[in-house]
Design a protein around this motif. Structure first.
Motif, PDB file in Angstrom:
ATOM      1  N   GLY A  27      36.780  38.464  43.411  1.00  0.00           N
ATOM      2  CA  GLY A  27      37.022  37.911  44.743  1.00  0.00           C
ATOM      3  C   GLY A  27      38.056  36.800  44.708  1.00  0.00           C
ATOM      4  O   GLY A  27      38.933  36.717  45.572  1.00  0.00           O
ATOM      5  N   LEU A  28      37.964  35.939  43.708  1.00  0.00           N
ATOM      6  CA  LEU A  28      38.955  34.877  43.556  1.00  0.00           C
ATOM      7  C   LEU A  28      40.336  35.463  43.273  1.00  0.00           C
ATOM      8  O   LEU A  28      41.341  34.988  43.798  1.00  0.00           O
ATOM      9  CB  LEU A  28      38.534  33.916  42.441  1.00  0.00           C
ATOM     10  N   ALA A  29      40.383  36.510  42.467  1.00  0.00           N
ATOM     11  CA  ALA A  29      41.667  37.149  42.157  1.00  0.00           C
ATOM     12  C   ALA A  29      42.311  37.748  43.409  1.00  0.00           C
ATOM     13  O   ALA A  29      43.552  37.794  43.508  1.00  0.00           O
ATOM     14  CB  ALA A  29      41.479  38.229  41.092  1.00  0.00           C
ATOM     15  N   THR A  30      41.491  38.179  44.366  1.00  0.00           N
ATOM     16  CA  THR A  30      42.075  38.756  45.586  1.00  0.00           C
ATOM     17  C   THR A  30      42.843  37.716  46.393  1.00  0.00           C
ATOM     18  O   THR A  30      43.761  38.065  47.126  1.00  0.00           O
ATOM     19  CB  THR A  30      41.013  39.428  46.488  1.00  0.00           C
ATOM     20  N   VAL A  31      42.478  36.452  46.237  1.00  0.00           N
ATOM     21  CA  VAL A  31      43.229  35.392  46.927  1.00  0.00           C
ATOM     22  C   VAL A  31      44.658  35.365  46.384  1.00  0.00           C
ATOM     23  O   VAL A  31      45.621  35.274  47.145  1.00  0.00           O
ATOM     24  CB  VAL A  31      42.548  34.017  46.775  1.00  0.00           C
ATOM     25  N   GLY A  32      44.799  35.464  45.073  1.00  0.00           N
ATOM     26  CA  GLY A  32      46.136  35.515  44.465  1.00  0.00           C
ATOM     27  C   GLY A  32      46.905  36.743  44.909  1.00  0.00           C
ATOM     28  O   GLY A  32      48.106  36.667  45.213  1.00  0.00           O
ATOM     29  N   ALA A  33      46.222  37.878  44.961  1.00  0.00           N
ATOM     30  CA  ALA A  33      46.882  39.110  45.419  1.00  0.00           C
ATOM     31  C   ALA A  33      47.321  38.992  46.873  1.00  0.00           C
ATOM     32  O   ALA A  33      48.409  39.443  47.250  1.00  0.00           O
ATOM     33  CB  ALA A  33      45.946  40.308  45.225  1.00  0.00           C
ATOM     34  N   TRP A  34      46.477  38.376  47.688  1.00  0.00           N
ATOM     35  CA  TRP A  34      46.802  38.158  49.106  1.00  0.00           C
ATOM     36  C   TRP A  34      48.056  37.298  49.240  1.00  0.00           C
ATOM     37  O   TRP A  34      48.964  37.613  49.999  1.00  0.00           O
ATOM     38  CB  TRP A  34      45.611  37.512  49.803  1.00  0.00           C
ATOM     39  N   LEU A  35      48.108  36.205  48.485  1.00  0.00           N
ATOM     40  CA  LEU A  35      49.274  35.324  48.557  1.00  0.00           C
ATOM     41  C   LEU A  35      50.527  36.008  48.016  1.00  0.00           C
ATOM     42  O   LEU A  35      51.618  35.824  48.556  1.00  0.00           O
ATOM     43  CB  LEU A  35      48.996  34.020  47.811  1.00  0.00           C
ATOM     44  N   THR A  94      51.066  28.286  37.163  1.00  0.00           N
ATOM     45  CA  THR A  94      50.094  27.314  37.657  1.00  0.00           C
ATOM     46  C   THR A  94      48.902  28.030  38.278  1.00  0.00           C
ATOM     47  O   THR A  94      47.743  27.661  38.029  1.00  0.00           O
ATOM     48  CB  THR A  94      50.749  26.365  38.679  1.00  0.00           C
ATOM     49  N   ALA A  95      49.178  29.054  39.080  1.00  0.00           N
ATOM     50  CA  ALA A  95      48.097  29.821  39.707  1.00  0.00           C
ATOM     51  C   ALA A  95      47.216  30.474  38.645  1.00  0.00           C
ATOM     52  O   ALA A  95      45.982  30.449  38.759  1.00  0.00           O
ATOM     53  CB  ALA A  95      48.674  30.873  40.646  1.00  0.00           C
ATOM     54  N   LEU A  96      47.820  31.030  37.617  1.00  0.00           N
ATOM     55  CA  LEU A  96      47.047  31.669  36.547  1.00  0.00           C
ATOM     56  C   LEU A  96      46.195  30.638  35.804  1.00  0.00           C
ATOM     57  O   LEU A  96      45.026  30.895  35.503  1.00  0.00           O
ATOM     58  CB  LEU A  96      47.970  32.404  35.576  1.00  0.00           C
ATOM     59  N   ALA A  97      46.757  29.463  35.521  1.00  0.00           N
ATOM     60  CA  ALA A  97      46.000  28.421  34.817  1.00  0.00           C
ATOM     61  C   ALA A  97      44.799  27.968  35.648  1.00  0.00           C
ATOM     62  O   ALA A  97      43.685  27.835  35.121  1.00  0.00           O
ATOM     63  CB  ALA A  97      46.912  27.243  34.493  1.00  0.00           C
ATOM     64  N   VAL A  98      45.003  27.745  36.931  1.00  0.00           N
ATOM     65  CA  VAL A  98      43.897  27.336  37.806  1.00  0.00           C
ATOM     66  C   VAL A  98      42.859  28.448  37.895  1.00  0.00           C
ATOM     67  O   VAL A  98      41.649  28.200  37.814  1.00  0.00           O
ATOM     68  CB  VAL A  98      44.419  26.934  39.203  1.00  0.00           C
ATOM     69  N   PHE A  99      43.323  29.689  38.049  1.00  0.00           N
ATOM     70  CA  PHE A  99      42.418  30.841  38.109  1.00  0.00           C
ATOM     71  C   PHE A  99      41.546  30.896  36.845  1.00  0.00           C
ATOM     72  O   PHE A  99      40.319  31.036  36.932  1.00  0.00           O
ATOM     73  CB  PHE A  99      43.217  32.141  38.279  1.00  0.00           C
ATOM     74  N   LEU A 100      42.160  30.785  35.670  1.00  0.00           N
ATOM     75  CA  LEU A 100      41.408  30.869  34.418  1.00  0.00           C
ATOM     76  C   LEU A 100      40.430  29.712  34.262  1.00  0.00           C
ATOM     77  O   LEU A 100      39.315  29.900  33.765  1.00  0.00           O
ATOM     78  CB  LEU A 100      42.369  30.941  33.226  1.00  0.00           C
TER      79      LEU A 100
END
Length: 183
Positions: free
Chosen positions: A39-47, A67-73
């Protein structure tokens, strides 16, 4: 971006079904954790999708992606290690409206949820801004995108009452979006 948004939402929805149908709390929590991550990954896909669709280059900016990947991880690490520290959420078995495992979300969950909704809102802003600048009738797209936000009302109802169980309903909004896009 659109592909990963739709695929991720499908996996997220399947994990919610798994959470509801799993025999036992351990398996339910496993499905819940998968849903949190996807679900969190879908936010990145949406953006990514909204940046590309609206002609922006944020999705191609290496620093933004790193930066997005670091925050996601980092967030995924907090979610996956929750059984150790319990700062994200706790688990209980309830019997209303039927016996099921429920997740009681903590401050870290709500912080991530708030950030996710803020980022999703930025995606909406990009789309609505773009719709306002094109020389065609975009009202059907505006309505379609607006409908994707309605599941937040179900989230609120699930959290505040026993009329709905407290699970993420966002994949329903993405399903509406996907159906509209295909139409």
């Amino acid at each position: 971006g659109l592909f990963w948004l739709l695929a991720g939402s499908g996996i997220w929805a399947a994990s919610i079904v798994g959470f509801l149908l799993a025999p036992g709390a351990t398996l339910s929590v496993g499905f819940h954790t998968i849903g949190l991550v996807v679900g969190l990954a879908t936010v990145g896909a949406w953006l990514y999708f909204t940046s590309a669709y609206t002609g922006r280059s944020l999705h191609r900016n290496r620093r933004v992606r790193q930066t997005a990947l670091a925050v996601f991880l980092l967030v995924v690490a907090v979610k996956v290690t929750n059984p150790v520290h319990g700062l994200h959420s706790s688990v209980a078995v309830v019997s209303v409206p039927f016996e099921h495992v429920t997740i009681q979300n903590g401050v870290l969950h709500w912080s991530v949820m708030g950030a996710s909704y803020t980022l999703s809102g930025i995606g909406y802003f990009m789309l609505f801004e773009r719709f306002g600048t094109v020389g065609r009738n975009t009202k059907p797209l505006v309505v379609l995108v607006g409908l994707t936000g309605l599941p937040i009302l179900l989230d609120i109802a699930g959290y505040t009452s026993t009329a709905l169980i407290d699970i993420p309903y966002e994949p329903l909004g993405v399903a509406v979006f996907a159906s509209g896009v295909f139409f």
